[in-house]
Design a protein around this motif. Sequence first.
Motif, PDB file in Angstrom:
ATOM      1  N   HIS A  90       8.097  51.869  49.979  1.00  0.00           N
ATOM      2  CA  HIS A  90       7.862  51.480  48.593  1.00  0.00           C
ATOM      3  C   HIS A  90       6.396  51.115  48.342  1.00  0.00           C
ATOM      4  CE1 HIS A  90      10.644  51.079  45.278  1.00  0.00           C
ATOM      5  NE2 HIS A  90       9.878  50.160  44.767  1.00  0.00           N
ATOM      6  N   GLY A  91       5.856  51.564  47.212  1.00  0.00           N
ATOM      7  CA  GLY A  91       4.444  51.382  46.927  1.00  0.00           C
ATOM      8  C   GLY A  91       4.119  50.233  46.007  1.00  0.00           C
ATOM      9  N   ASN A  92       5.130  49.548  45.481  1.00  0.00           N
ATOM     10  CA  ASN A  92       4.850  48.430  44.575  1.00  0.00           C
ATOM     11  C   ASN A  92       5.653  47.211  45.019  1.00  0.00           C
ATOM     12  OD1 ASN A  92       4.897  46.634  42.174  1.00  0.00           O
ATOM     13  ND2 ASN A  92       3.846  48.328  41.197  1.00  0.00           N
ATOM     14  N   GLY A  93       4.962  46.260  45.625  1.00  0.00           N
ATOM     15  CA  GLY A  93       5.636  45.087  46.180  1.00  0.00           C
ATOM     16  C   GLY A  93       6.236  44.181  45.126  1.00  0.00           C
ATOM     17  N   VAL A 127      -2.498  41.934  43.952  1.00  0.00           N
ATOM     18  CA  VAL A 127      -2.359  42.318  45.360  1.00  0.00           C
ATOM     19  C   VAL A 127      -0.971  42.910  45.608  1.00  0.00           C
ATOM     20  CG1 VAL A 127      -2.099  41.379  47.705  1.00  0.00           C
ATOM     21  CG2 VAL A 127      -4.081  40.758  46.340  1.00  0.00           C
ATOM     22  N   LEU A 128       0.044  42.331  44.986  1.00  0.00           N
ATOM     23  CA  LEU A 128       1.424  42.786  45.188  1.00  0.00           C
ATOM     24  C   LEU A 128       1.690  44.167  44.601  1.00  0.00           C
ATOM     25  CD1 LEU A 128       3.430  39.488  44.523  1.00  0.00           C
ATOM     26  CD2 LEU A 128       2.995  40.594  46.721  1.00  0.00           C
ATOM     27  N   GLN A 129       0.790  44.667  43.747  1.00  0.00           N
ATOM     28  CA  GLN A 129       0.999  45.994  43.161  1.00  0.00           C
ATOM     29  C   GLN A 129       0.865  47.099  44.210  1.00  0.00           C
ATOM     30  OE1 GLN A 129       2.036  46.033  39.915  1.00  0.00           O
ATOM     31  NE2 GLN A 129       1.832  43.838  40.251  1.00  0.00           N
ATOM     32  N   GLY A 130       0.231  46.795  45.317  1.00  0.00           N
ATOM     33  CA  GLY A 130      -0.054  47.849  46.279  1.00  0.00           C
ATOM     34  C   GLY A 130       0.892  47.928  47.459  1.00  0.00           C
ATOM     35  N   GLU A 131       1.277  46.794  48.048  1.00  0.00           N
ATOM     36  CA  GLU A 131       2.021  46.825  49.305  1.00  0.00           C
ATOM     37  C   GLU A 131       3.194  45.850  49.285  1.00  0.00           C
ATOM     38  OE1 GLU A 131       1.367  49.032  51.563  1.00  0.00           O
ATOM     39  OE2 GLU A 131      -0.550  49.739  50.764  1.00  0.00           O
ATOM     40  N   GLN A 132       4.057  45.993  50.292  1.00  0.00           N
ATOM     41  CA  GLN A 132       5.287  45.191  50.383  1.00  0.00           C
ATOM     42  C   GLN A 132       5.049  43.866  51.118  1.00  0.00           C
ATOM     43  OE1 GLN A 132       8.231  45.992  48.845  1.00  0.00           O
ATOM     44  NE2 GLN A 132       6.894  47.513  47.941  1.00  0.00           N
ATOM     45  N   PHE A 133       4.105  43.085  50.611  1.00  0.00           N
ATOM     46  CA  PHE A 133       3.784  41.819  51.270  1.00  0.00           C
ATOM     47  C   PHE A 133       4.962  40.843  51.254  1.00  0.00           C
ATOM     48  CE2 PHE A 133      -0.454  43.353  49.900  1.00  0.00           C
ATOM     49  CZ  PHE A 133      -1.065  43.389  51.137  1.00  0.00           C
ATOM     50  N   LEU A 134       5.824  40.954  50.253  1.00  0.00           N
ATOM     51  CA  LEU A 134       6.948  40.019  50.142  1.00  0.00           C
ATOM     52  C   LEU A 134       8.105  40.373  51.081  1.00  0.00           C
ATOM     53  CD1 LEU A 134       6.886  39.278  46.324  1.00  0.00           C
ATOM     54  CD2 LEU A 134       6.477  37.673  48.176  1.00  0.00           C
ATOM     55  N   ASN A 135       7.895  41.351  51.932  1.00  0.00           N
ATOM     56  CA  ASN A 135       8.845  41.613  53.015  1.00  0.00           C
ATOM     57  C   ASN A 135       8.509  40.800  54.260  1.00  0.00           C
ATOM     58  OD1 ASN A 135      10.308  43.435  51.547  1.00  0.00           O
ATOM     59  ND2 ASN A 135       9.434  45.262  52.500  1.00  0.00           N
ATOM     60  N   TYR A 136       7.378  40.094  54.214  1.00  0.00           N
ATOM     61  CA  TYR A 136       6.851  39.483  55.433  1.00  0.00           C
ATOM     62  C   TYR A 136       6.656  37.974  55.287  1.00  0.00           C
ATOM     63  CZ  TYR A 136       5.985  44.355  56.601  1.00  0.00           C
ATOM     64  OH  TYR A 136       6.150  45.697  56.861  1.00  0.00           O
ATOM     65  N   PRO A 137       6.722  37.254  56.422  1.00  0.00           N
ATOM     66  CA  PRO A 137       6.705  35.786  56.374  1.00  0.00           C
ATOM     67  C   PRO A 137       5.439  35.158  55.813  1.00  0.00           C
ATOM     68  CG  PRO A 137       6.666  36.583  58.658  1.00  0.00           C
ATOM     69  CD  PRO A 137       6.976  37.747  57.790  1.00  0.00           C
ATOM     70  N   MET A 138       4.277  35.831  55.929  1.00  0.00           N
ATOM     71  CA  MET A 138       3.049  35.217  55.430  1.00  0.00           C
ATOM     72  C   MET A 138       3.134  34.971  53.934  1.00  0.00           C
ATOM     73  SD  MET A 138       0.104  33.972  56.116  1.00  0.00           S
ATOM     74  CE  MET A 138      -0.579  33.068  54.737  1.00  0.00           C
ATOM     75  N   PHE A 139       3.510  35.983  53.160  1.00  0.00           N
ATOM     76  CA  PHE A 139       3.597  35.818  51.714  1.00  0.00           C
ATOM     77  C   PHE A 139       4.846  35.042  51.307  1.00  0.00           C
ATOM     78  CE2 PHE A 139      -0.043  38.372  51.309  1.00  0.00           C
ATOM     79  CZ  PHE A 139      -0.459  38.363  49.984  1.00  0.00           C
TER      80      PHE A 139
END
Length: 448
Positions: free
Chosen positions: A355-358, A402-414
């Motif tokens: 997916h391209g939009n987090g 920032v979230l428009q580009g990658e799936q950061f909300l799949n990961y513990p940091m975000f």
Amino acid sequence: MLKTSNILFLSDNEERTDEESTVASLKSSYDTKLRRVVNYLPLFFLLCFSGNPIISSMGYSKMLLVLYSFAFIVYVFSFVNFEYIKLKINQISPVIVFIVLLVIYQHFLLGKVSYPGVIVLVLKIFLGLFTFIFYQAKRLSFVKTFIKIMAFLAIISLPFFILNQFIQIGIQLDNIFLKSLILYTSYPAESFSESLLVRNPGMFWEPGAFAGYLILALLFVILENRSFTIGNYKKEVFSILLGLITSQSTTGYFLLGILILLFIWNRYSWGKIIIVPITLLLVYWGYNNIAFMGNKVENQFSNAMAMGESDVSNTRFGALNMDLMYIRSQPLTGNGLDISTRYRFHPWVKEDIGHGNGMSNFAAIWGIPFFLYFLYCVYQFAHHYSRKKLIAIVFLLTIVLVLQGEQFLNYPMFLSFFSLPVFYRQFSESRKGYLLKEDVKTDLNINL
């Protein structure tokens, strides 16, 4: 003679004392450096589980996450007062209650829930929580540590980035196109047709992901200084800029341009007249002449606009267009993590599409209210830390972009932003809020 012997004896003792003192000093210096390195490890490991493919994208990754989380949580319990941990868990309980309610509604509305996926989500949130507890207990700044780690990862990536222009080496990953050097993810040269060079992904799964974490580091610099300045982080910012430039990330370049404008606007009174117009002209030139800027954005946007309801896309605009269908269908409770419910309007999709939009993906899975709650937590953290509304707003808007580009909300940091506000909220803790077990013992001894 006796007097001379005594002098020699004393001199020999003094030499021994000097030698022992030197050895002790070196040992102390070594212990300090070792302790400093060890203190970086929990956050470094959190970042590894937040997108280093050899850690987070392999067949063994979920088991590794469970084992590491269990071991680390037990370790934190071993030296942090239980009452303090319980206090922090109670303070993030609204997040857990929110997730439980959403899962219940998804079960009744959609008929299916990916319970393993939900458990992993909660585990990632708790891993972030206990990482923050660790740094609080050690009386270290999580924010400063993150800045320094990202600066290190940016610098260490550069020789690998140069090597990657000529050859792809490393451990073969499940993704057949990628190889890992642990601290760097190696790509084949033909992967980036729109770029002159092979892009720099750092240790993460994609150059855009690396750029996102580097932008977060720059935001943390702003929080630390409580202003749009570099302050005492000149070396770190220089390293981060090199990482961002070599990532050749569209989102990274765009956000970097905004942050530079804010820096100039805040720092130089004459910058508003001279530098800002020049910067805007450079941005305009870059957008129209750099392949991965204007052309890439316009092509993705036009392709997204041409999509039909049955079309599938993993670009940022195409994914957003596709996700709007799912968000409109379940705006409050989301479509869940299970592939059969997440992509129920596209039943031929049987696995993750990259997916391209987090942002839209998270809202499609968990609903708009939960995503808004995430944004509320981000704002609260930035506001508590910087004590300035403008900085908090800029921080929040940058995170959204920032979230428009990658799936950061799949990961513990975000996902850790769900728990960050409880660590920087201004409140007085009772005796039960003591961080370390030894603090409680010391206090009891004093009272006795």
